[in-house]
Write a protein that holds these residues in place. Sequence first.
Motif, PDB file in Angstrom:
ATOM      1  N   TYR A 452       0.833  -1.206   0.000  1.00 44.02           N
ATOM      2  CA  TYR A 452       0.000   0.000   0.000  1.00 44.02           C
ATOM      3  C   TYR A 452       0.868   1.258   0.000  1.00 44.02           C
ATOM      4  N   LEU A 453       1.909   1.272   0.843  1.00 42.66           N
ATOM      5  CA  LEU A 453       2.747   2.469   0.970  1.00 42.66           C
ATOM      6  C   LEU A 453       3.633   2.696  -0.252  1.00 42.66           C
ATOM      7  N   GLU A 454       4.095   1.611  -0.877  1.00 42.84           N
ATOM      8  CA  GLU A 454       4.893   1.656  -2.112  1.00 42.84           C
ATOM      9  C   GLU A 454       6.273   2.278  -1.944  1.00 42.84           C
ATOM     10  N   VAL A 455       6.698   2.529  -0.721  1.00 39.30           N
ATOM     11  CA  VAL A 455       8.057   3.034  -0.471  1.00 39.30           C
ATOM     12  C   VAL A 455       8.673   2.188   0.641  1.00 39.30           C
ATOM     13  N   PRO A 456      10.013   2.045   0.651  1.00 38.80           N
ATOM     14  CA  PRO A 456      10.651   1.215   1.685  1.00 38.80           C
ATOM     15  C   PRO A 456      10.398   1.759   3.089  1.00 38.80           C
ATOM     16  N   MET A 457      10.190   0.824   4.023  1.00 42.59           N
ATOM     17  CA  MET A 457       9.968   1.200   5.424  1.00 42.59           C
ATOM     18  C   MET A 457      10.996   0.447   6.274  1.00 42.59           C
ATOM     19  N   ASP A 458      11.656   1.153   7.153  1.00 40.17           N
ATOM     20  CA  ASP A 458      12.730   0.566   7.960  1.00 40.17           C
ATOM     21  C   ASP A 458      12.145  -0.088   9.213  1.00 40.17           C
ATOM     22  N   LEU A 459      12.248  -1.433   9.276  1.00 34.99           N
ATOM     23  CA  LEU A 459      11.764  -2.169  10.452  1.00 34.99           C
ATOM     24  C   LEU A 459      12.912  -2.658  11.322  1.00 34.99           C
ATOM     25  N   SER A 460      14.139  -2.246  10.990  1.00 34.97           N
ATOM     26  CA  SER A 460      15.303  -2.787  11.694  1.00 34.97           C
ATOM     27  C   SER A 460      15.356  -2.366  13.160  1.00 34.97           C
ATOM     28  N   GLU A 461      14.673  -1.271  13.508  1.00 32.81           N
ATOM     29  CA  GLU A 461      14.694  -0.812  14.897  1.00 32.81           C
ATOM     30  C   GLU A 461      13.493  -1.288  15.697  1.00 32.81           C
ATOM     31  N   VAL A 462      12.607  -2.033  15.054  1.00 32.81           N
ATOM     32  CA  VAL A 462      11.452  -2.595  15.770  1.00 32.81           C
ATOM     33  C   VAL A 462      11.922  -3.810  16.572  1.00 32.81           C
ATOM     34  N   PHE A 463      11.532  -3.886  17.843  1.00 31.05           N
ATOM     35  CA  PHE A 463      11.854  -5.042  18.685  1.00 31.05           C
ATOM     36  C   PHE A 463      10.702  -6.037  18.527  1.00 31.05           C
ATOM     37  N   PHE A 464      10.905  -7.045  17.665  1.00 30.98           N
ATOM     38  CA  PHE A 464       9.854  -8.040  17.411  1.00 30.98           C
ATOM     39  C   PHE A 464       9.906  -9.140  18.466  1.00 30.98           C
ATOM     40  N   ILE A 465       8.746  -9.482  18.994  1.00 28.51           N
ATOM     41  CA  ILE A 465       8.610 -10.625  19.900  1.00 28.51           C
ATOM     42  C   ILE A 465       7.459 -11.476  19.371  1.00 28.51           C
ATOM     43  N   ALA A 466       7.741 -12.721  19.057  1.00 30.01           N
ATOM     44  CA  ALA A 466       6.694 -13.634  18.588  1.00 30.01           C
ATOM     45  C   ALA A 466       6.346 -14.596  19.712  1.00 30.01           C
ATOM     46  N   THR A 467       5.089 -15.079  19.713  1.00 31.32           N
ATOM     47  CA  THR A 467       4.693 -16.099  20.691  1.00 31.32           C
ATOM     48  C   THR A 467       4.105 -17.280  19.947  1.00 31.32           C
ATOM     49  N   ALA A 468       4.275 -18.463  20.528  1.00 29.55           N
ATOM     50  CA  ALA A 468       3.740 -19.686  19.928  1.00 29.55           C
ATOM     51  C   ALA A 468       3.542 -20.723  21.015  1.00 29.55           C
ATOM     52  N   ASN A 469       2.552 -21.612  20.813  1.00 26.44           N
ATOM     53  CA  ASN A 469       2.359 -22.746  21.722  1.00 26.44           C
ATOM     54  C   ASN A 469       3.202 -23.948  21.298  1.00 26.44           C
ATOM     55  N   ASP A 470       3.446 -24.039  19.999  1.00 32.30           N
ATOM     56  CA  ASP A 470       4.147 -25.207  19.463  1.00 32.30           C
ATOM     57  C   ASP A 470       4.992 -24.765  18.270  1.00 32.30           C
ATOM     58  N   LEU A 471       6.238 -25.248  18.195  1.00 36.34           N
ATOM     59  CA  LEU A 471       7.120 -24.840  17.106  1.00 36.34           C
ATOM     60  C   LEU A 471       6.900 -25.638  15.830  1.00 36.34           C
ATOM     61  N   SER A 472       6.295 -26.820  15.938  1.00 33.76           N
ATOM     62  CA  SER A 472       6.219 -27.710  14.773  1.00 33.76           C
ATOM     63  C   SER A 472       5.467 -27.122  13.578  1.00 33.76           C
ATOM     64  N   PRO A 473       4.378 -26.337  13.762  1.00 35.42           N
ATOM     65  CA  PRO A 473       3.694 -25.788  12.565  1.00 35.42           C
ATOM     66  C   PRO A 473       4.454 -24.630  11.900  1.00 35.42           C
ATOM     67  N   ILE A 474       5.452 -24.044  12.590  1.00 29.64           N
ATOM     68  CA  ILE A 474       6.157 -22.876  12.040  1.00 29.64           C
ATOM     69  C   ILE A 474       7.150 -23.348  10.986  1.00 29.64           C
ATOM     70  N   PRO A 475       7.086 -22.812   9.759  1.00 23.50           N
ATOM     71  CA  PRO A 475       8.053 -23.216   8.719  1.00 23.50           C
ATOM     72  C   PRO A 475       9.493 -22.964   9.164  1.00 23.50           C
ATOM     73  N   LYS A 476      10.392 -23.867   8.782  1.00 23.72           N
ATOM     74  CA  LYS A 476      11.791 -23.763   9.221  1.00 23.72           C
ATOM     75  C   LYS A 476      12.473 -22.462   8.788  1.00 23.72           C
ATOM     76  N   PRO A 477      12.241 -21.958   7.554  1.00 21.10           N
ATOM     77  CA  PRO A 477      12.876 -20.669   7.185  1.00 21.10           C
ATOM     78  C   PRO A 477      12.474 -19.525   8.110  1.00 21.10           C
ATOM     79  N   LEU A 478      11.225 -19.545   8.572  1.00 21.63           N
ATOM     80  CA  LEU A 478      10.763 -18.498   9.487  1.00 21.63           C
ATOM     81  C   LEU A 478      11.357 -18.718  10.877  1.00 21.63           C
ATOM     82  N   LEU A 479      11.394 -19.965  11.298  1.00 18.61           N
ATOM     83  CA  LEU A 479      11.942 -20.307  12.613  1.00 18.61           C
ATOM     84  C   LEU A 479      13.417 -19.927  12.703  1.00 18.61           C
ATOM     85  N   ASP A 480      14.124 -20.051  11.573  1.00 14.25           N
ATOM     86  CA  ASP A 480      15.562 -19.773  11.525  1.00 14.25           C
ATOM     87  C   ASP A 480      15.877 -18.305  11.815  1.00 14.25           C
TER      88      ASP A 480
END
Length: 768
Positions: A452-480
Amino acid sequence: MKKQILPLLALRGKMVYPNTSVYFEVSRPKSMAALEQAVNHEQQIFLVNQIDPSIDKPDQEDLYTVGTIAKILQMVKAGQGVLRVFVEGQTRARISSYTEVDGCVKVEVEELPYTGYPETPVEEEAFFRMLEEGAEEFSEKNPGFFAPQLQKAIDERDLRSLVSELASQLPFELGKKQQILEESDIKQQIQSLLAILTEEVEISIIRNELAEKVKKNVDKNQKDYLLREQQKVIREELGEEDIVSEADEYLEKCEKLKASKEVKDKIKKEIKRYKKMPPIAAESTMTKNYIETMLEMPWNKVSRDSKSLEKAMKILEEDHYGLKKVKERILDYLAVRFLTKKGETPILCLVGPPGTGKTSIARSIARALNKKYVRISLGGVRDEAEIRGHRKTYVGAMPGRIAEGIRQAGVKNPVMLLDEVDKVSSDYKGDTASALLEVLDGEQNINFRDHYLEVPMDLSEVFFIATANDLSPIPKPLLDRMEIIELSSYTENEKFHIAENYLIKKQRKLSGLTKKQVSISEEVVREVIHSYTREAGVRNLERTIGQLMHKAARKIVEGEKEVDIKKKSLKELLGPAPFEDEDENLKPQIGVVRGLAWTSVGGDTLSIEVNVMPGKGKMELTGCMGDVMKESAQIGLSYVRSIAESYGIDSGYFEKHDIHLHIPEGAVPKDGPSAGITMALAILSAITEIPVRGDIAMTGEITLRGKVLPIGGLKEKLLAAKTVGVKEVLVPARNKRNVAELDEEIISGLKITYVEEMNEVIKHALKK
């Protein structure tokens, strides 16, 4: 003056003068009734205007008193209850009395003759020519003004008809038209009409001048744009300050915006396009929304992180009990930030059963770092556009959830919680998990592109925290791309401290109670934990404490001053305990072995039962087992057959007997490589009729040659064993390092025996 009684018809804005012929339409019941009466009264009717044309049912006070007696020349049905009426005005009259009979209004009127008529033909001609010249001048500025009746009055040189036709045809307000009708003096009437004509000519001149100025700047077909330009020129002519347009406001905001040149150029380009669009165009609204979204994004706006390690540690300790590993990781990150001023922002993934505090930890981290906090729930999200946004050319397009979260935070460096990352799904609209790869990759997210924005947005300073009950459904490239921190089940002691330090205070406050009004003893809390809420987390524990507080609140309202909740009153307050100590299951049994299982909501124990009966050598597996568990059962049977001779079992035994292996709670799906030794032991016990110790539990996978393989989820499994009163647990020898990492509180009271071969399992578990 002559008087007569006539039916009354109220007009709305349509003025009828003597010596004029007029068409109008009628649909109101009273008006219909008046026309019907007029037909029976020599076609004569009294026409008078409403003071306020918007009133649908006017009373006497809503009407002018002076109107026109008219003769009905023609009536035609126009369809849908509408009559089209053609009348000719005859003379003026004033209402002297007003009556309503059978839905029709009748009035007594007295005729009003004209006075002050020009005394000589010369004077009459002078007045006529002045009116004629005024009408011609007005006609020049307003082509098409001359109606046939007006031209006829001029041709016949009839002064009275000309006055009436001009008053009828000129476009001025109703109040002035009524004043001309009520004026009895002909000379005064002509003077008023000449003044109105002069004013209308001047208005037409100004309007035409404005239209000429506007035509130089705009396209003839852009009607709405034409009106805006007319308004602009009018304001300039009046000397008023010009109103700053929306586009100018956007440009002003764009200049003040803290953003890169690329972003500002994009916004300015869209503002330029928006300026040229007609407001009625659908694209105008879309472009406006896009510009406002771009201006609201915090492109280069950041919040200042907390620089106190001591304060961060204090906040984390205040909000959560235990969780040592998580707290250490946050404090390590903070220390790096203090030294390097920036440092690489980690992407944490908190994994654990429900109710262990994953979401609340993220909120505490934001508070400890003094950052803005944004939570994005990914459970069930299956459209890639939810992450990357929609193309802005689509109707209803909007930014993705990541960009929208940044906009809500108002800064480019918030703590962003991606809740339930293991529950994203995929369909024909795209793979949502794959869309998250760019978001969570530290090498790519510096130039994250939202569709939608069509211009680059810098997410490098965002502190991402993910939560999950089980790791098995998460694809390995994402888990990595994430650092995994496991939040395992709480021990009973940890639950007790969490309840004492946090949950009781919170629920007491939510229930409107004070510490003096209600008290809960330690033994009550421990009993609730042990007998009412056996779970991995503390969500049900909090809910149950809330129920106790509600019961106490009710007693306070009923008159008690203080409520002390005792252990003996729990059954009365909460009902019978759903969990009891299973002493009878700790007795030795033939063909029944207690296994240990890991689930996404914590550890659990499961009894594996085997029966042997005469048959044809078939093996029946029931209990909703998955493919992996079924294969483990087959491997266990093969191993038992390989050692049958050493237990004195006849070689033809397996061809003459059927074996049925069942895991209770058949509606619950079960799978995983950790029940091999349990099933093999249960089969051996049933065949040899040697009972298995009831106070022992085990976990581990088996190979065809009897080797015991390591398993996962050991902490949860040991807690489950401890909860049901098991004294000894058989654990694969290769899991020894995992046991070393566990707290003493978890393994205290349990005898942990390490096994490498199946014969060691048999030696420890079979009753001698």
